[in-house]
Design an enzyme around this catalytic site. Structure first.
Site, PDB file in Angstrom:
ATOM      1  N   ARG A 168       0.851  -1.204   0.000  1.00 23.50           N
ATOM      2  CA  ARG A 168       0.000   0.000   0.000  1.00 23.50           C
ATOM      3  C   ARG A 168       0.875   1.238   0.000  1.00 23.50           C
ATOM      4  O   ARG A 168       0.650   2.196  -0.717  1.00 23.50           O
ATOM      5  CB  ARG A 168      -0.929  -0.019   1.204  1.00 23.50           C
ATOM      6  CG  ARG A 168      -2.227  -0.768   0.987  1.00 23.50           C
ATOM      7  CD  ARG A 168      -2.025  -2.203   0.462  1.00 23.50           C
ATOM      8  NE  ARG A 168      -3.273  -2.915   0.298  1.00 23.50           N
ATOM      9  CZ  ARG A 168      -3.858  -3.646   1.251  1.00 23.50           C
ATOM     10  NH1 ARG A 168      -3.271  -3.797   2.437  1.00 23.50           N
ATOM     11  NH2 ARG A 168      -5.002  -4.249   1.015  1.00 23.50           N
ATOM     12  N   ASP A 197       0.275  -6.778  -3.254  1.00 22.06           N
ATOM     13  CA  ASP A 197      -1.138  -6.477  -3.053  1.00 22.06           C
ATOM     14  C   ASP A 197      -1.595  -5.644  -4.253  1.00 22.06           C
ATOM     15  O   ASP A 197      -0.820  -5.428  -5.192  1.00 22.06           O
ATOM     16  CB  ASP A 197      -1.360  -5.732  -1.719  1.00 22.06           C
ATOM     17  CG  ASP A 197      -2.704  -6.107  -1.089  1.00 22.06           C
ATOM     18  OD1 ASP A 197      -3.734  -5.876  -1.743  1.00 22.06           O
ATOM     19  OD2 ASP A 197      -2.722  -6.639   0.041  1.00 22.06           O
ATOM     20  N   HIS A 271      -6.516  -9.725  -4.045  1.00 17.74           N
ATOM     21  CA  HIS A 271      -5.462  -8.723  -3.775  1.00 17.74           C
ATOM     22  C   HIS A 271      -4.341  -8.802  -4.812  1.00 17.74           C
ATOM     23  O   HIS A 271      -3.177  -8.569  -4.484  1.00 17.74           O
ATOM     24  CB  HIS A 271      -4.892  -8.915  -2.363  1.00 17.74           C
ATOM     25  CG  HIS A 271      -5.843  -8.498  -1.282  1.00 17.74           C
ATOM     26  ND1 HIS A 271      -5.926  -7.200  -0.823  1.00 17.74           N
ATOM     27  CD2 HIS A 271      -6.772  -9.195  -0.574  1.00 17.74           C
ATOM     28  CE1 HIS A 271      -6.847  -7.119   0.121  1.00 17.74           C
ATOM     29  NE2 HIS A 271      -7.391  -8.315   0.291  1.00 17.74           N
ATOM     30  N   ASP A 337      -6.946 -14.128   1.344  1.00 17.61           N
ATOM     31  CA  ASP A 337      -7.998 -13.331   1.984  1.00 17.61           C
ATOM     32  C   ASP A 337      -8.813 -12.537   0.966  1.00 17.61           C
ATOM     33  O   ASP A 337      -8.315 -12.160  -0.086  1.00 17.61           O
ATOM     34  CB  ASP A 337      -7.390 -12.352   2.998  1.00 17.61           C
ATOM     35  CG  ASP A 337      -6.358 -11.427   2.367  1.00 17.61           C
ATOM     36  OD1 ASP A 337      -5.587 -11.914   1.524  1.00 17.61           O
ATOM     37  OD2 ASP A 337      -6.340 -10.233   2.692  1.00 17.61           O
ATOM     38  N   GLU A 338     -10.045 -12.301   1.334  1.00 14.82           N
ATOM     39  CA  GLU A 338     -10.925 -11.327   0.679  1.00 14.82           C
ATOM     40  C   GLU A 338     -10.956 -11.446  -0.853  1.00 14.82           C
ATOM     41  O   GLU A 338     -10.997 -10.439  -1.543  1.00 14.82           O
ATOM     42  CB  GLU A 338     -10.499  -9.908   1.067  1.00 14.82           C
ATOM     43  CG  GLU A 338     -10.590  -9.644   2.556  1.00 14.82           C
ATOM     44  CD  GLU A 338     -10.154  -8.234   2.936  1.00 14.82           C
ATOM     45  OE1 GLU A 338     -10.914  -7.581   3.656  1.00 14.82           O
ATOM     46  OE2 GLU A 338      -9.059  -7.802   2.523  1.00 14.82           O
ATOM     47  N   TRP A 404      -7.528 -13.994  11.246  1.00 17.95           N
ATOM     48  CA  TRP A 404      -7.567 -12.519  11.328  1.00 17.95           C
ATOM     49  C   TRP A 404      -8.974 -11.978  11.545  1.00 17.95           C
ATOM     50  O   TRP A 404      -9.143 -10.941  12.157  1.00 17.95           O
ATOM     51  CB  TRP A 404      -6.941 -11.890  10.078  1.00 17.95           C
ATOM     52  CG  TRP A 404      -7.775 -11.945   8.820  1.00 17.95           C
ATOM     53  CD1 TRP A 404      -7.859 -12.993   7.959  1.00 17.95           C
ATOM     54  CD2 TRP A 404      -8.597 -10.905   8.292  1.00 17.95           C
ATOM     55  NE1 TRP A 404      -8.695 -12.681   6.920  1.00 17.95           N
ATOM     56  CE2 TRP A 404      -9.164 -11.389   7.095  1.00 17.95           C
ATOM     57  CE3 TRP A 404      -8.902  -9.604   8.697  1.00 17.95           C
ATOM     58  CZ2 TRP A 404     -10.028 -10.632   6.304  1.00 17.95           C
ATOM     59  CZ3 TRP A 404      -9.759  -8.846   7.906  1.00 17.95           C
ATOM     60  CH2 TRP A 404     -10.317  -9.365   6.724  1.00 17.95           C
TER      61      TRP A 404
HETATM   62  C1  ACM Z   1      -6.676  -9.116   5.937  1.00 18.78           C
HETATM   63  O1  ACM Z   1      -6.710  -8.252   6.822  1.00 18.78           O
HETATM   64  N1  ACM Z   1      -7.300  -8.918   4.788  1.00 18.78           N
HETATM   65  C2  ACM Z   1      -5.935 -10.335   6.116  1.00 18.78           C
END
Ligand code: ACM
Ligand code: ZN
Length: 625
Positions: A168, A197, A271, A337-338, A404
């Site tokens: 980021r 990311d 990501h 993730d996500e 998490w």
């Molecule tokens: C996360 O905070 N997306 C692992």
């Protein structure tokens, strides 16, 4: 009475105000003794036990001591008086394990023993915290008196980590080394490097040069992350950077010399925008994007790899072959993730994959992907670790889970006999507010120092043997500079250092604050920025029976005086002191302004909260206060 207090203090071995030794993390056993060892120019350093790395560690210690005191200790002879002796044990001391140590400080010498050089290194961290700061003692002769003590110490968990997101915002290799330097003072041993990311690909992959040529650079935006204008076609992409493989090797060696393992993370299949920018054919839509600057369109961005496309595995094999060859850690973090699954549902290739592999939904598709990644990593002698979404659709057979979204993912995985690293966001996410939002740089959520301190990584009814340990995680959407990295990391990571190292039975908030306040001048002397948010007041709204708004004021740190005004002026000790009773807004008052003092000295930041903001927090249910 006096006797009882002294006895109690000794029994509990909590650092009372009369304690001369204030350590973080608190050791397993600390016995303070009378007298001092005087550190002066005549003191020698003696090493017992042949070990190449220990020699380097001894040099590291000599340098640290010199930076703190100006004294340059020399290599001395065994048995000479006034020695600091580092002894690598030839007979294994089972009670202190691989990372533990014993430290004895007497008037005539200091003796540090451990089974391993790592143990010696952790003993050195303790010893350095016992050396007085240069400016605190005026008499030259006794300036560097180290209080006598007997210490036996070893960690509760073998995995004590901090994560830094360098995607980021980019942080240079020198900044990463500095982060590692700061970590090890508090006995952390794992650096989780979030290398990729949507907002930047930060690791050179020699067989795929486009990843960094295209994926490491983005348009520049300054201000509030998530609100930025998206990149315009043809706009210059000056912001970014990446680490060459030589840089990475240098950081790995630097970390190894400090007994830190680096956990590399390549975040897939979500990501992954920076990878898709370099290779647009890897996403379901195959559209050409630009690297994300933190614009508000992230969810609409196609930042997910197309699981139906076999070429993702060709590319990922190249990436992970090079990552596996670079990093000695047996673990590689694959993210997981996500991942937004909307494109998979519509994509012909993804649908075909689900059919041929008999996968009933997109969750099973993700699970199929993770299992294939695990096979890929195992073929390179690496173990897979991923965020807790890798549980969805079925966990890969040998995967370790980084929990998490709270503790539940970790609990589920541990009950399936999988290893777990605990990083529940509400206790360890270092990107969250650490106190009243009105007094902090803008971010989201809330994780106070006491939240971090009071959390325990082993939930009830879970076998502790599956919990490898935990981390603090710093995401850097709203962290543009290394100074701010420090501000967000400390002191919450001091609390977490104790959570992951010290016995649970030693956890004591008031005692921790007492010891923390002894660390602050050390951080100041070392030029480390840290937050003092725990001194700020906390304003909690409520509604009384008549529906009227009330506000209560508290502090995390006990014993502070809170002064307040409703008339928009700046409160000080001549204003009303909060007496513990909820307050009502006087007619016409639009805000409350608060500040904290201790012994007549301002310790917390002054801030104001609007009445309407307090009303809003009551309605929201999830509060930021
Ligand atoms: C996360 O905070 N997306 C692992
Ligand atoms: Zn697809």
């Amino acid at each position: 009475m006096l006797f009882t207090c002294a006895l109690l203090a000794q029994l509990c071995s909590f650092a009372t105000d009369s304690s001369r030794i204030k350590l973080i993390p608190e050791p397993v056993m600390l016995k303070e003794l009378q007298g001092n060892f005087n550190l002066n120019k005549q003191v020698n350093l003696v090493i017992r036990g042949e070990d190449k790395q220990l020699k380097g560690t001894a040099q590291w210690f000599t340098n640290q001591l010199n930076a703190m005191t100006g004294i340059d200790i020399k290599a001395g002879d065994l048995g000479a008086p006034n020695n600091i002796t580092l002894e690598l044990l030839t007979t294994h001391n089972k009670s202190i394990g691989e990372e533990g140590y014993t430290l004895s400080v007497t008037t005539s010498g200091i003796h540090l023993q451990a089974n391993t050089p790592a143990g010696i290194f952790y003993g050195m961290q303790t010893l350095l915290q016992m050396v007085p700061l240069r400016d605190t003692v005026k008499s030259t002769a006794t300036r560097f008196n180290i209080p006598c003590a007997e210490i036996t110490d070893y960690p509760r968990f073998g995995w004590r980590g901090l994560m830094l997101d360098v995607s980021r915002h980019f942080f240079t290799k020198e900044e990463v080394k500095r982060y590692i330097d700061e970590m090890v003072n508090y006995k952390y041993n794992t650096f989780h490097w979030h290398l990729t990311d949507d907002n930047g690909w930060r690791i050179e992959i020699k067989s795929l040069p486009e990843l960094t040529q295209k994926g490491a650079w983005r348009v520049e935006r300054v201000g509030r992350w998530g609100t930025f204008a998206p990149p315009q076609p043809g706009e210059a992409v000056p912001y970014g950077g990446f680490y060459t493989q030589e840089d990475i090797k240098e950081v790995i060696q630097y970390a190894q010399e400090r007994y830190v393992t680096i956990l590399p993370e390549i975040d897939v299949p979500g990501h992954s925008l920076s990878m898709i920018v370099a290779y647009p054919n890897l996403s379901c839509t195959q559209l050409q994007y630009m690297v994300g600057p933190g614009d508000s369109l992230r969810k609409k961005n196609d930042n997910v790899l197309c699981i139906g496309n076999d070429s993702i595995f060709t590319v990922l094999d190249k990436v992970f072959t090079e990552v596996a060859a670079l990093f000695p850690n047996k673990y590689i973090h694959i993210g997981g993730d996500e991942a937004y699954k909307g494109f998979w549902e519509k994509c012909p290739k993804c649908k075909r994959r689900m059919q041929t592999e008999h996968l009933k939904d997109v969750h099973e598709l993700q699970s199929w992907f993770v299992k294939r990644m695990e096979k890929m990593l195992l073929s390179k002698n690496k173990k897979l670790i991923g965020w807790d979404e890798i549980l969805e659709g079925g966990l890969a057979p040998e995967a370790t889970v980084m929990s998490w979204r709270g503790m539940q993912g970790g609990i589920t995985a541990a009950r399936m006999n999988h290893h777990v690293v605990m990083t529940p966001w509400d206790f360890v996410y270092l990107d969250l507010y650490q106190g009243e939002a009105a007094a902090e740089p803008p971010t989201y959520g809330m994780c106070r120092l006491s939240d971090s301190y009071n959390y325990d990584p082993v939930p009830d009814n879970v076998d502790e043997k599956y919990i490898l340990g935990g981390q603090g995680n710093l995401w850097t959407e709203s962290v543009n500079t290394f100074r701010h990295v420090q501000y967000m990391t400390w002191p919450r990571s001091l609390a977490l250092a104790e959570v992951y190292w010290s016995p649970k039975s030693k956890r004591n908030w008031d005692d921790f604050i007492n010891r923390l306040e002894a660390q602050f001048p050390r951080l100041d002397a070392a030029g480390v920025k840290y937050a003092r948010s725990a001194y700020n007041a906390i304003a909690t709204p409520a509604r009384d029976k008549k529906g009227e708004l009330k506000v209560s004021l508290t502090t995390e740190i006990k014993g502070l005086d809170i002064y307040y005004t409703f008339d928009n002026s700046d409160p000080d000790p001549f204003y009303p002191r909060y007496n513990g009773q909820p307050l009502t807004f006087p007619k016409g008052a639009a805000q409350i302004t608060v500040v904290t003092y201790r012994n007549g000295k301002q310790v917390g930041e002054q801030f104001a909260i609007k009445k309407e903001e307090l009303e809003k927090r009551l309605l929201q249910g999830r509060h930021i206060y």
